[in-house]
Design a protein around this motif. Structure first.
Motif, PDB file in Angstrom:
ATOM      1  N   UNK B 177       0.833  -1.209   0.000  1.00 12.20           N
ATOM      2  CA  UNK B 177       0.000   0.000   0.000  1.00 12.20           C
ATOM      3  C   UNK B 177       0.867   1.260   0.000  1.00 12.20           C
ATOM      4  N   UNK B 180       2.083   1.813  -3.384  1.00 15.42           N
ATOM      5  CA  UNK B 180       1.076   2.308  -4.320  1.00 15.42           C
ATOM      6  C   UNK B 180       0.699   3.761  -4.052  1.00 15.42           C
ATOM      7  N   UNK B 181       0.816   4.190  -2.810  1.00 16.19           N
ATOM      8  CA  UNK B 181       0.385   5.554  -2.452  1.00 16.19           C
ATOM      9  C   UNK B 181       1.480   6.593  -2.643  1.00 16.19           C
ATOM     10  N   UNK B 213      -7.859  -6.288  -4.452  1.00 19.55           N
ATOM     11  CA  UNK B 213      -8.091  -4.966  -5.044  1.00 19.55           C
ATOM     12  C   UNK B 213      -6.775  -4.243  -5.315  1.00 19.55           C
ATOM     13  N   UNK B 214      -5.872  -4.307  -4.353  1.00 19.18           N
ATOM     14  CA  UNK B 214      -4.598  -3.601  -4.523  1.00 19.18           C
ATOM     15  C   UNK B 214      -3.775  -4.262  -5.632  1.00 19.18           C
ATOM     16  N   UNK B 216      -4.997  -5.795  -8.185  1.00 21.47           N
ATOM     17  CA  UNK B 216      -5.619  -5.372  -9.445  1.00 21.47           C
ATOM     18  C   UNK B 216      -5.125  -3.978  -9.829  1.00 21.47           C
ATOM     19  N   UNK B 217      -5.008  -3.114  -8.834  1.00 23.03           N
ATOM     20  CA  UNK B 217      -4.525  -1.758  -9.110  1.00 23.03           C
ATOM     21  C   UNK B 217      -3.090  -1.796  -9.661  1.00 23.03           C
ATOM     22  N   UNK B 220      -3.407  -3.500 -13.275  1.00 22.42           N
ATOM     23  CA  UNK B 220      -4.289  -2.983 -14.331  1.00 22.42           C
ATOM     24  C   UNK B 220      -4.579  -1.485 -14.276  1.00 22.42           C
ATOM     25  N   UNK B 221      -4.208  -0.828 -13.199  1.00 23.82           N
ATOM     26  CA  UNK B 221      -4.609   0.581 -13.070  1.00 23.82           C
ATOM     27  C   UNK B 221      -3.414   1.513 -12.955  1.00 23.82           C
ATOM     28  N   UNK B 222      -2.306   1.127 -13.569  1.00 26.34           N
ATOM     29  CA  UNK B 222      -1.131   1.994 -13.518  1.00 26.34           C
ATOM     30  C   UNK B 222      -1.122   2.925 -14.731  1.00 26.34           C
ATOM     31  N   UNK B 223      -0.446   4.048 -14.561  1.00 25.70           N
ATOM     32  CA  UNK B 223      -0.296   4.970 -15.681  1.00 25.70           C
ATOM     33  C   UNK B 223       0.395   4.245 -16.842  1.00 25.70           C
ATOM     34  N   UNK B 225      -1.259   1.999 -18.674  1.00 26.21           N
ATOM     35  CA  UNK B 225      -2.044   0.796 -18.966  1.00 26.21           C
ATOM     36  C   UNK B 225      -3.407   1.195 -19.539  1.00 26.21           C
ATOM     37  N   UNK B 227      -7.174   1.414 -19.596  1.00 27.57           N
ATOM     38  CA  UNK B 227      -8.134   1.394 -18.485  1.00 27.57           C
ATOM     39  C   UNK B 227      -9.062   0.197 -18.615  1.00 27.57           C
ATOM     40  N   UNK B 228      -9.369  -0.446 -17.493  1.00 23.42           N
ATOM     41  CA  UNK B 228     -10.333  -1.551 -17.551  1.00 23.42           C
ATOM     42  C   UNK B 228     -11.702  -1.041 -18.012  1.00 23.42           C
TER      43      UNK B 228
END
Lengths: 105, 258
Positions: B177, B180-181, B213-214, B216-217, B220-223, B225, B227-228
């Protein structure tokens, strides 16, 4: 936030830009009224009756509200959690990029 | 930022005070557990009594009154008492709740978090009572600007040394975390993905959903990539898709009318 969002929609009208929301209000009737009263013109996905714990925000691992993602014209994530004061510039750059790509043969 | 720190107080306080309330006793309780309960009950009373007018002042926008009240926050006067109790039970499991309390509440320039932290790591790293240590360490980084590198190192150490699976997975989750933050490098991201997978392989309790969830982030949710997809109803019940907007720059805003 609404006035800023309204100004963005106005500023980029007619250009390749869209504001899309994910709304976290539990009560759909209430939010429909808000959209009407505050002249919110952009479309929003509804996150469902669980509000901030709804399926879309869980999937996107949203930890704070509001959170903004900026996607380019190809759907690629270009910015996450953009600070409000940097939002206009970031959108302008991406819109410019989209227009250049479109014009290119 | 002000609001975030106010929420932080609320969050940490609620969570750290989640233990059941102790009965009121006249003389000092004989056990460490009893003493901890009594201290905490006393703190909660003092803190709530202080917090109500402070919140009211903030709500009516009276910055001057709020700032004046901030100086009267009772937390500071409780820190030495919890620290003294930690010293009294030094080296035993009984010291752990007192150490965690002082670590959690030594903030905003009040008290010294480094001492209880050093003791927890040096003497209690295998304790089964460290469940909250990973989240406390993580929030210290994002909210108080504590040393990120050191926090990552400590989380890794807790994950490796603590034999209790729920604590080890907490450490793996909160280590990831932090990455990611805060701005991190590719190596750190790779490590976070591996740690979260490891946590999912061990996990039990509440953590799997958060780890997934983290993860997945990270995946799949990185700059950079794509977007889902989102396919869901709008507020009027009409289904639409995020990919309907291909060809346009999309500002995707997670919002609510609060």
């Amino acid at each position: 936030m609404y006035p800023h969002e309204r100004s963005l929609v106005k500023r980029f009208a007619g250009q390749p830009f869209a504001l899309v929301g994910v709304n976290s209000d539990k009560d759909r009737n209430k939010i429909r009224q808000v959209v009407k009263d505050k002249s919110i013109t952009w479309r929003s996905f509804w996150n469902g009756s669980k509000g901030m714990r709804g399926p879309i925000s869980l999937h996107w691992n949203i930890k704070g509200w509001p959170t903004v993602y900026l996607l380019d014209a190809k759907g690629v994530i270009r910015h996450k959690n953009v600070a409000t004061e940097r939002l206009d510039d970031a959108i302008e750059r991406l819109v410019g990029e989209a227009q250049r790509t479109k014009r290119a043969p | 930022m002000k609001r975030a720190s106010c929420l932080a107080i609320g969050l940490l306080t609620c969570a750290s005070l989640a233990a059941p309330q102790g009965e009121e006793t006249e003389q000092a309780p004989a056990t460490a557990k009893g003493l901890y309960k009594a201290y905490e009950a006393e703190f909660r009373l003092a803190y709530d009594a202080w917090r109500r007018p402070w919140l009211a002042a903030r709500r009516r926008g009276d910055t001057k009154a709020a700032t004046a009240l901030e100086k009267q926050d009772p937390t500071g006067s409780f820190l030495p008492r919890f620290a003294a109790a930690a010293a009294r039970y030094a080296g035993t499991e009984d010291a752990v709740p007192f150490l965690l309390w002082t670590l959690t509440h030594a903030r905003y320039g009040r008290g010294d978090p480094s001492k209880p932290l050093a003791t927890l790591i040096a003497a209690h790293i295998k304790s089964k009572q460290l469940e909250r240590l990973p989240i406390v360490l993580a929030l210290r980084v994002t909210r108080e600007g504590a040393d990120r590198t050191k926090a990552l190192e400590l989380q890794a150490r807790i994950a490796a040394k603590n034999p209790h699976p729920e604590i080890a997975t907490n450490a793996l989750y909160w280590r990831s975390w932090i990455i990611s933050e805060t701005p991190g490098n590719a190596g750190e991201h790779k490590r976070a993905v591996a740690d979260l997978k490891k946590a999912l392989a061990i996990a039990g309790g509440q953590m799997p959903a958060r780890c997934r969830s983290l993860l997945f982030e990270f995946e799949h949710l990185q700059i950079g990539m794509t977007a889902p997809e989102i396919e869901a109803e709008d507020i009027d019940g009409q289904v639409f898709r995020l990919t309907d907007y291909r060809g346009k720059v999309v500002m995707l805003s997670f919002w609510g009318d609060w």
